[in-house]
Scaffold this active site. Structure first.
Site, PDB file in Angstrom:
ATOM      1  N   ASP A  67      88.227  42.563  43.880  1.00 24.31           N
ATOM      2  CA  ASP A  67      88.732  42.628  45.264  1.00 24.31           C
ATOM      3  C   ASP A  67      90.242  42.436  45.302  1.00 24.31           C
ATOM      4  O   ASP A  67      90.878  42.218  44.277  1.00 24.31           O
ATOM      5  CB  ASP A  67      88.019  41.578  46.137  1.00 24.31           C
ATOM      6  CG  ASP A  67      88.145  40.155  45.582  1.00 24.31           C
ATOM      7  OD1 ASP A  67      89.000  39.919  44.709  1.00 24.31           O
ATOM      8  OD2 ASP A  67      87.387  39.280  46.023  1.00 24.31           O
ATOM      9  N   ASN A 136      82.020  29.791  51.888  1.00 27.43           N
ATOM     10  CA  ASN A 136      81.153  30.370  52.916  1.00 27.43           C
ATOM     11  C   ASN A 136      80.064  31.242  52.299  1.00 27.43           C
ATOM     12  O   ASN A 136      79.386  31.988  52.993  1.00 27.43           O
ATOM     13  CB  ASN A 136      81.982  31.202  53.901  1.00 27.43           C
ATOM     14  CG  ASN A 136      82.847  32.231  53.180  1.00 27.43           C
ATOM     15  OD1 ASN A 136      82.733  32.379  51.968  1.00 27.43           O
ATOM     16  ND2 ASN A 136      83.685  32.925  53.914  1.00 27.43           N
ATOM     17  N   HIS A 138      80.615  33.688  50.181  1.00 28.99           N
ATOM     18  CA  HIS A 138      81.008  35.078  49.897  1.00 28.99           C
ATOM     19  C   HIS A 138      81.073  35.332  48.392  1.00 28.99           C
ATOM     20  O   HIS A 138      81.250  34.430  47.594  1.00 28.99           O
ATOM     21  CB  HIS A 138      82.320  35.462  50.601  1.00 28.99           C
ATOM     22  CG  HIS A 138      83.575  34.935  49.976  1.00 28.99           C
ATOM     23  ND1 HIS A 138      84.809  35.068  50.571  1.00 28.99           N
ATOM     24  CD2 HIS A 138      83.811  34.275  48.810  1.00 28.99           C
ATOM     25  CE1 HIS A 138      85.728  34.534  49.801  1.00 28.99           C
ATOM     26  NE2 HIS A 138      85.153  34.044  48.729  1.00 28.99           N
ATOM     27  N   GLU A 143      81.888  39.025  53.065  1.00 22.52           N
ATOM     28  CA  GLU A 143      81.898  37.862  53.944  1.00 22.52           C
ATOM     29  C   GLU A 143      80.553  37.714  54.671  1.00 22.52           C
ATOM     30  O   GLU A 143      79.763  38.676  54.741  1.00 22.52           O
ATOM     31  CB  GLU A 143      83.023  38.029  54.975  1.00 22.52           C
ATOM     32  CG  GLU A 143      84.411  38.210  54.355  1.00 22.52           C
ATOM     33  CD  GLU A 143      84.957  36.950  53.703  1.00 22.52           C
ATOM     34  OE1 GLU A 143      84.571  36.662  52.559  1.00 22.52           O
ATOM     35  OE2 GLU A 143      85.763  36.251  54.333  1.00 22.52           O
TER      36      GLU A 143
HETATM   37  P1  PGA Z   1      87.516  30.126  43.370  1.00 25.59           P
HETATM   38  O1  PGA Z   1      87.162  31.230  44.464  1.00 25.59           O
HETATM   39  O2  PGA Z   1      86.996  30.627  42.062  1.00 25.59           O
HETATM   40  O3  PGA Z   1      89.019  30.069  43.405  1.00 25.59           O
HETATM   41  O4  PGA Z   1      86.848  28.849  43.805  1.00 25.59           O
HETATM   42  C1  PGA Z   1      85.868  31.661  44.626  1.00 25.59           C
HETATM   43  C2  PGA Z   1      85.784  32.624  45.769  1.00 25.59           C
HETATM   44  O5  PGA Z   1      86.305  32.348  46.856  1.00 25.59           O
HETATM   45  O6  PGA Z   1      85.148  33.661  45.605  1.00 25.59           O
END
Ligand code: PGA
Length: 244
Positions: A67, A136, A138, A143
């Site tokens: 992404d 959340n 995701h 989302e």
């Molecule tokens: P992080 O992010 O690995 O920095 O905890 C995970 C995400 O938000 O997909």
């Protein structure tokens, strides 16, 4: 789906890096799709170390970035582009033509999505997808409320993603939309590893593994993947109901 609980983040990252190495040994032109972020950073470091020590050449793989933040330039060190260049592409000497990342500055984001989908369909199937999980639920920028049937798409970011995302940026960033590989790609990937570590992630891991399967909590889709692995450390496992 299988749950794998490791002693610590180092052990799960080591296992994930070994997965990539073994895949590439068996299939030098494999398609790898990876997330950026705090979770996979150690996996990337260990991957580079293992590739160099074992003389495994990753320059024939196709690399897909999961992404990108819409509107954030690649030179910004909070961008996913910057993460992959620093952590993987530079140390392993990747060429530009093996790397497929969303151009989040494109004037035509829909076309960016179609381009990414076409690349994946042309090359075949994603062999290995390695993702993290947001607070959340995701995966990538899929989302809460997202369709499980989307390929690449552009999406308005959830409030939790916008506030939580600031941790990647040195100065406050304007985060509104994301461009992301969709959950349909995840379902079609031959193997998926979802990684998480720390007590902070214990709640979302409980919902991922033992909660209802719903697009309101996108990571719950992992329960439906026949070759999906949730790889976590002991801290992220603290809220799991072990009787299940
Ligand atoms: P992080 O992010 O690995 O920095 O905890 C995970 C995400 O938000 O997909």
């Amino acid at each position: 789906m299988q749950l794998k609980i490791y002693k610590d983040h180092g052990s799960s990252s080591d296992a994930a890096a070994s997965e990539i190495i073994e895949l590439v040994k068996n299939k030098p032109n494999a398609i790898l799709c990876m997330a950026s972020g705090e979770t996979p950073r150690l996996t990337c470091k260990l991957l580079v170390e293992k590739a160099i020590a074992q003389k495994v050449d990753l320059r024939h793989i196709t690399f897909i970035g999961l992404d990108e933040w819409v509107g954030i330039p690649p030179e910004n060190d909070g961008s996913c582009y910057h993460f992959f260049h620093t952590e993987i592409f530079k140390p392993l000497n990747f060429s530009a033509d093996q790397v497929h990342l969303f151009d989040a500055l494109s004037g035509n984001l829909e076309e960016e999505c179609l381009k990414m989908d076409a690349t994946i369909f042309e090359k075949g199937t994603i062999d290995l997808m390695i993702v993290g999980i947001g607070m959340n639920g995701h995966i990538g920028f899929n989302e809460p409320g997202v369709s499980f049937n989307n390929y690449s798409h552009v999406i308005d970011l959830d409030e939790i993603t916008i506030s939580g995302g600031q941790k990647y940026f040195k100065t406050p960033a304007t985060l509104k939309r994301g461009i992301t590989i969709g959950l349909k790609h995840l379902q079609e990937s031959k193997k998926v590893l979802l990684m998480a570590n720390g007590t902070k992630k214990a709640g979302v891991i409980k919902k991922t593994v033992q909660g209802e399967i719903t697009n309101e909590f996108p990571a719950s889709i992992m329960q439906t993947h026949t070759n999906g692995f949730v790889m976590i450390d002991e801290e992220a496992a603290t809220l799991l109901d072990h009787k299940k």
